[in-house]
Design a protein around this motif. Structure first.
Motif, PDB file in Angstrom:
ATOM      1  N   HIS A 447     -13.237  -4.423 -12.029  1.00  0.00           N
ATOM      2  CA  HIS A 447     -12.092  -4.608 -12.937  1.00  0.00           C
ATOM      3  C   HIS A 447     -11.517  -3.292 -13.459  1.00  0.00           C
ATOM      4  O   HIS A 447     -10.836  -3.265 -14.475  1.00  0.00           O
ATOM      5  N   GLN A 448     -11.802  -2.206 -12.770  1.00  0.00           N
ATOM      6  CA  GLN A 448     -11.226  -0.919 -13.115  1.00  0.00           C
ATOM      7  C   GLN A 448     -10.559  -0.308 -11.882  1.00  0.00           C
ATOM      8  O   GLN A 448     -11.088  -0.432 -10.774  1.00  0.00           O
ATOM      9  N   CYS A 471     -12.138   5.051  -0.952  1.00  0.00           N
ATOM     10  CA  CYS A 471     -12.158   3.886  -1.843  1.00  0.00           C
ATOM     11  C   CYS A 471     -13.312   2.970  -1.453  1.00  0.00           C
ATOM     12  O   CYS A 471     -13.337   2.438  -0.339  1.00  0.00           O
ATOM     13  N   HIS A 472     -14.235   2.762  -2.358  1.00  0.00           N
ATOM     14  CA  HIS A 472     -15.369   1.884  -2.113  1.00  0.00           C
ATOM     15  C   HIS A 472     -15.177   0.524  -2.775  1.00  0.00           C
ATOM     16  O   HIS A 472     -16.122  -0.265  -2.863  1.00  0.00           O
ATOM     17  N   GLY A 473     -13.963   0.274  -3.199  1.00  0.00           N
ATOM     18  CA  GLY A 473     -13.618  -1.022  -3.752  1.00  0.00           C
ATOM     19  C   GLY A 473     -12.484  -1.637  -2.950  1.00  0.00           C
ATOM     20  O   GLY A 473     -12.497  -1.622  -1.717  1.00  0.00           O
ATOM     21  N   THR A 474     -11.460  -2.131  -3.656  1.00  0.00           N
ATOM     22  CA  THR A 474     -10.304  -2.766  -3.020  1.00  0.00           C
ATOM     23  C   THR A 474      -9.072  -1.907  -3.210  1.00  0.00           C
ATOM     24  O   THR A 474      -8.757  -1.497  -4.340  1.00  0.00           O
ATOM     25  N   VAL A 475      -8.373  -1.629  -2.120  1.00  0.00           N
ATOM     26  CA  VAL A 475      -7.110  -0.883  -2.196  1.00  0.00           C
ATOM     27  C   VAL A 475      -5.998  -1.865  -2.553  1.00  0.00           C
ATOM     28  O   VAL A 475      -5.731  -2.797  -1.796  1.00  0.00           O
ATOM     29  N   VAL A 476      -5.378  -1.664  -3.704  1.00  0.00           N
ATOM     30  CA  VAL A 476      -4.363  -2.626  -4.153  1.00  0.00           C
ATOM     31  C   VAL A 476      -2.949  -2.048  -4.171  1.00  0.00           C
ATOM     32  O   VAL A 476      -1.970  -2.800  -4.224  1.00  0.00           O
ATOM     33  N   ALA A 477      -2.807  -0.717  -4.150  1.00  0.00           N
ATOM     34  CA  ALA A 477      -1.475  -0.130  -4.224  1.00  0.00           C
ATOM     35  C   ALA A 477      -1.472   1.251  -3.569  1.00  0.00           C
ATOM     36  O   ALA A 477      -2.520   1.862  -3.355  1.00  0.00           O
ATOM     37  N   VAL A 478      -0.281   1.711  -3.261  1.00  0.00           N
ATOM     38  CA  VAL A 478      -0.108   3.032  -2.664  1.00  0.00           C
ATOM     39  C   VAL A 478       1.124   3.669  -3.290  1.00  0.00           C
ATOM     40  O   VAL A 478       2.083   2.983  -3.676  1.00  0.00           O
ATOM     41  N   ARG A 479       1.094   4.967  -3.416  1.00  0.00           N
ATOM     42  CA  ARG A 479       2.269   5.676  -3.923  1.00  0.00           C
ATOM     43  C   ARG A 479       2.401   7.024  -3.213  1.00  0.00           C
ATOM     44  O   ARG A 479       1.430   7.568  -2.688  1.00  0.00           O
ATOM     45  N   TYR A 480       3.647   7.535  -3.223  1.00  0.00           N
ATOM     46  CA  TYR A 480       3.963   8.779  -2.516  1.00  0.00           C
ATOM     47  C   TYR A 480       4.712   9.702  -3.458  1.00  0.00           C
ATOM     48  O   TYR A 480       5.652   9.288  -4.152  1.00  0.00           O
TER      49      TYR A 480
END
Length: 523
Positions: A447-448, A471-480
């Motif tokens: 949850h972080q 990332c050892h969790g979940t990738v939820v977003a990307v930015r450039y």
């Protein structure tokens, strides 16, 4: 008893004095003057001024000894103003515009000379728009390059503020003029706008007919000062907030510059507007800029359309400069990336349904760490104007097959089993260099969430993969390019191969990606 002849001798001078005084208030609006450019066909140019209520005003357009047209109107009693709309004219000139007021037996005439018909653009914003040609790279050469551009005419509005919407400008710094080295480089930050001039000059090189440029800008000013009360209310901005004076150095009171420096121009027939502002909102109402900027565009369009009696297009072209880069004292400063994003109404691109008929110059790669005016004022205004004029050619003038914006992803795919994130672009891309930090992913676990670098991996003509193994969790977003200073001068990683336009910054949730465009913003 006074003889009749004596009475007449007393009364006649009084009548003549009364008639002469009626003419003292007869004048054109402040910005109607020699050397001006009026908007060409298909619109009709608006000519207006002040006079004596009840008087008849005849406006005549002449070329040499030939009368082209006459328009007759009267002075309105409630406003002391008169207005005519000329028939649409082809580009060219010069012409003379004469206005004659008739009141009883007295006539008063006004004439402006060397008037051209072409396209009229209004340029506004804060200090980066206000920088003069004197302050930019290659200033000496640029200031000497005016002989071929005598049909590009310039006007600069004086700095003034008002609590109520004014009918007319209080003053102008520079009356309509032909360009010279003196009026293009008058002083630092004091007429004429370099971005405005260079933009108009490039349009002239393309269109080969007269261009009129009006500069109305003030350094260190937030968007709220340039917005009407109507547009601010539409965004829920009803009260004056606490102003951080390290970013706001000019007038900050709501609507005061709209009232004094923009509204007085609203009767004018325009082709379009170019805007360069946002630095003063990086710490002030930043989160509202995705509303206040589109609302300003909508309100200016509505006001100019109505003020010109429908001659200025309802959705006239509106171009703007996305913020460049600077070196903040506070390294954690993140206002710049958010203002860049909000300038596009949180879509990353224009034109769009939220911002129709707009165009943008991406300038985050035009940084200038050695600028004597501080890094927030980069000196390469030539490239700014060049990128703006590409947008104008495509959006305002309908030029087809012209690349006018950098590449933006059209598809984002998570390839978790390969430890990759795949980005497919609408346009072709040129990978100028690989960068391990300019792309970032939002990695969530327990949850972080935190942003981590996503190094560039493989690429092709329209696709790019990012390594996400960190990332050892979940990738939820990307930015450039989500940083105040994303790259050095013209060396960002991604460009359009033929136009050399940089890929704009973006931010998107991966799980909510809709084919075609982002649907949500990651925070």
């Amino acid at each position: 008893m006074v003889a009749p002849r004596s009475v007449l001798g007393l009364v006649l001078p009084l009548i003549l004095c009364a008639d002469r005084s009626a003419g003292t208030g007869f004048r054109f609006a402040s910005y109607i003057d020699n050397y001006m450019v009026l908007q060409k066909e298909p619109a009709g140019a608006v000519i207006w001024g002040f006079g004596t209520p009840g008087a008849t005003v005849t406006v005549t357009l002449c070329q040499g000894q030939k009368t082209i047209m006459k328009k007759v109107t009267s002075v309105k009693a409630h406003s002391d103003t008169w207005t005519v709309v000329l028939d649409p004219m082809k580009a060219g000139g010069p012409f003379e515009v004469m206005a004659q007021q008739t009141l009883r037996r007295m006539n008063f005439s006004l004439t402006v000379h060397d008037v051209l018909f072409g396209d009229v653009w209004l340029c506004s914003g804060q200090s980066n728009m206000r920088m003069t040609v004197l302050q930019i790279f290659n200033a000496t050469e640029e200031l000497s390059n005016t002989a071929a551009y005598q049909s590009v005419r310039i006007l600069s509005v004086s700095l003034n503020r008002a609590q109520q919407e004014l009918k007319d400008l209080v003053a102008v710094d520079l009356k309509w003029s032909k360009p010279t080295s003196e009026n293009l480089g008058h002083e630092q930050f004091k007429y004429m706008s370099a971005v405005c001039w260079l933009f108009g000059r490039l349009l002239y090189d393309t269109l080969h007919y007269p261009i009129g440029l009006i500069s109305s800008s003030w350094s260190g000013t937030p968007i709220e000062a340039w917005s009407s009360g109507r547009s601010l209310k539409a965004c829920g901005v009803t009260k004056q907030g606490s102003i951080p004076y390290d970013s706001v150095t000019g007038p900050s009171e709501h609507s005061v510059l709209w009232n004094a420096m923009i509204h007085p121009l609203h009767n004018m027939t325009l082709k379009g507007v170019v805007w360069y502002q946002g630095e003063s909102n990086i710490k002030y109402n930043t989160d509202l800029y995705n509303c206040t900027f589109p609302a300003l565009i909508e309100d200016w369009r509505q006001t100019f359309h109505c003020g010109s009696q429908g001659q200025t297009e309802r959705f006239f072209p509106f171009g703007f400069v996305q913020l460049s880069s600077y070196l903040p004292e506070n390294k954690s400063e993140d206002g710049f990336p958010w203002i860049r994003w909000h300038q596009t109404a949180d879509l990353g691109y224009v034109p769009s349904l939220k911002m129709p008929n707009t165009f943008m110059a991406v300038t985050m790669d035009l940084c200038d760490r050695d600028s004597p005016f501080d890094s927030i004022h980069p000196r390469d205004k030539q490239t700014v104007a060049y990128r703006l004029h590409l947008g104008a050619r495509a959006v305002a003038y309908g030029e087809k097959n012209l690349a006018f914006q950098g590449p933006l992803p059209g598809k984002i795919e998570l390839l978790a089993h390969k430890g990759l994130l795949s980005l497919t672009y609408y346009q072709q891309i040129q990978v100028q260099k690989k960068d391990n930090k300019i792309f970032e992913i939002s990695c969530c676990s327990d949850h972080q969430c935190k942003w981590l670098p996503a190094p560039m991996n493989t690429s092709s003509t329209q696709s790019l993969t990012l390594t996400i193994r960190s990332c050892h969790g979940t990738v939820v977003a990307v930015r450039y390019a989500w940083i105040t200073w994303p790259c050095e001068y013209k060396t960002c990683p991604l460009y359009h191969p033929s136009s050399a336009l940089p890929a704009p910054p973006f931010i998107a949730f991966i799980t909510d990606w809709v084919s075609g465009h982002q649907s949500k913003v990651a925070t």
